[in-house]
Design an enzyme around this catalytic site. Structure first.
Site, PDB file in Angstrom:
ATOM      1  N   ASP A  76       6.222   0.465   8.081  1.00 39.48           N
ATOM      2  CA  ASP A  76       5.320   0.898   9.152  1.00 39.48           C
ATOM      3  C   ASP A  76       6.187   1.379  10.324  1.00 39.48           C
ATOM      4  O   ASP A  76       7.168   2.074  10.086  1.00 39.48           O
ATOM      5  CB  ASP A  76       4.337  -0.235   9.520  1.00 39.48           C
ATOM      6  CG  ASP A  76       3.086   0.313  10.181  1.00 39.48           C
ATOM      7  OD1 ASP A  76       2.493   1.259   9.631  1.00 39.48           O
ATOM      8  OD2 ASP A  76       2.701  -0.181  11.257  1.00 39.48           O
TER       9      ASP A  76
ATOM     10  N   ASP B   2       7.009   1.384   2.857  1.00 35.49           N
ATOM     11  CA  ASP B   2       7.658   1.635   4.159  1.00 35.49           C
ATOM     12  C   ASP B   2       7.550   0.386   5.046  1.00 35.49           C
ATOM     13  O   ASP B   2       6.835  -0.543   4.712  1.00 35.49           O
ATOM     14  CB  ASP B   2       6.964   2.809   4.869  1.00 35.49           C
ATOM     15  CG  ASP B   2       5.464   2.551   5.015  1.00 35.49           C
ATOM     16  OD1 ASP B   2       4.706   2.964   4.107  1.00 35.49           O
ATOM     17  OD2 ASP B   2       5.042   1.886   5.983  1.00 35.49           O
TER      18      ASP B   2
HETATM   19  N1  LIG Z   1       2.436   2.019   7.034  1.00 35.26           N
HETATM   20  C1  LIG Z   1       1.266   2.213   6.440  1.00 35.26           C
HETATM   21  N2  LIG Z   1       0.106   2.043   7.141  1.00 35.26           N
HETATM   22  C2  LIG Z   1      -1.084   2.216   6.541  1.00 35.26           C
HETATM   23  N3  LIG Z   1      -1.236   2.588   5.273  1.00 35.26           N
HETATM   24  C3  LIG Z   1      -0.122   2.771   4.547  1.00 35.26           C
HETATM   25  N4  LIG Z   1       0.044   3.130   3.273  1.00 35.26           N
HETATM   26  C4  LIG Z   1       1.356   3.182   3.021  1.00 35.26           C
HETATM   27  N5  LIG Z   1       2.066   2.853   4.129  1.00 35.26           N
HETATM   28  C5  LIG Z   1       1.163   2.589   5.095  1.00 35.26           C
END
Ligand SMILES: Nc1ncnc2[nH]cnc12
Ligand SMILES: CSC[C@H]1O[C@H](OP(=O)(O)O)[C@H](O)[C@@H]1O
Length: 291
Positions: free
Chosen positions: A212, A210
């Site tokens: 974030d 992703d």
């Molecule tokens: N955006 C994110 N922040 C922290 N841990 C994660 N693991 C997968 N995506 C994450």
């Protein structure tokens, strides 16, 4: 030359690996408590392998309660020489897209509610983590990834946050714009530091799920979005792991970067001042230099 034994720590979405000969799940006891789960041992392409699901099968442990010390001790106790961490993570870079892999070479450790060292009162040690990952092992992971046709980035800074909640928008922007982090996750610290204390070569394969919460064209991160990407990532992660034994070989020379000698000059406590119980607990991790 010593025998190679490759450990794989599987993160979210990677709870086993396939293709091992003589595969069996083994319970390992450690002075630091129980590891996240039993460990899967076996042989792949003539090379000894150990797999440990970081969160346990069924995803039982949260990032803050993963027994990091027990996990690394158990791998050392089983004779592992190399540890490949496979983790889900968020991305702070447009060009590091969901589905891509990043071979992490630096960390910013923002975790605060975890035991971070095997050492302490009665046996004090300071190892260097200026270069927290092993270039030789990371190079093998890079080759395995490119051979597998994975879109992979060589080098990146992983921000380790405490969690379990994802970052606020302000945090996400700060990590990205001011701190220069490339990816974010919740588990590689203190794991990488502990691996160095245990004189294990450590590489971190970060599988992006992703963007974030900073990206204007993507909504805030949530678990359904992560799971959608995770399934494909986990298959690619397994493919990468399957290629490692052939690349590393069954026999190894000492680490040219010194990972396997990290404790050589690290222990400060005078032999006569060392606490016997503490020294006893360090049998697997530091037996090489303590006995
Ligand atoms: N955006 C994110 N922040 C922290 N841990 C994660 N693991 C997968 N995506 C994450
Ligand atoms: C699946 S959402 C967040 C969770 O996933 C990552 O775990 P791991 O590093 O073990 O793959 C991340 O660090 C969080 O723990």
């Amino acid at each position: 030359m010593t025998r190679t034994k490759i450990a794989v720590i599987g993160g979210s979405g990677l709870y086993d690996i396939d293709g091992l000969q003589d595969a069996r799940w083994t319970e390992v006891k450690t002075p630091w408590g129980a590891p996240s789960d039993a460990l899967l041992t076996g042989v792949l392409d003539g090379v000894d392998m150990v797999f440990l699901p970081r969160h346990g099968r069924g995803h039982v442990h949260s990032p803050s309660t993963v027994p990091y010390r027990a996990n690394i001790d158990a791998l050392k106790r089983l004779g592992c020489t190399d540890v490949v961490s496979v983790s889900a993570c968020g991305s702070f870079r447009e060009d590091m897209a969901p589905g891509d892999f990043v071979l992490v070479d630096q960390f910013i450790d923002r975790t605060f509610a975890r035991e971070k060292s095997f050492f302490g009162t009665g046996c004090v040690a300071h190892v260097s983590v200026a270069h927290p990952t092993c270039p030789r092992l990371t190079e093998a992971c890079y080759k395995a990834a490119t051979d597998a046709g994975i879109s992979v980035h060589q080098g990146g800074t992983y921000l380790a946050m405490e969690g379990p909640q994802f970052s606020t928008l302000a945090e996400s922007r700060m990590y990205r714009e001011s701190w220069g982090a490339d990816v974010i996750g919740m588990t590689n610290m203190p794991e990488a530091k502990l691996a160095r204390e245990a004189e294990l070569c450590y590489a971190s394969v970060a599988m992006i799920t992703d963007y974030d919460s900073w990206h204007p064209d993507h909504g805030e991160v949530d678990v359904p979005e992560i799971i959608r990407t995770l399934t494909g990532n986990a298959d690619k992660g397994r493919d990468l792991v399957r290629r490692l034994p052939a690349l590393l070989g069954a026999e190894r020379n000492p680490c040219p970067h010194g990972c396997d000698r990290a404790l050589e000059f690290a222990i400060l406590t005078a032999p006569e001042a060392r606490d016997a119980d503490m020294v006893g607990k360090l049998d697997a991790v530091a037996g090489r230099v303590l006995t």
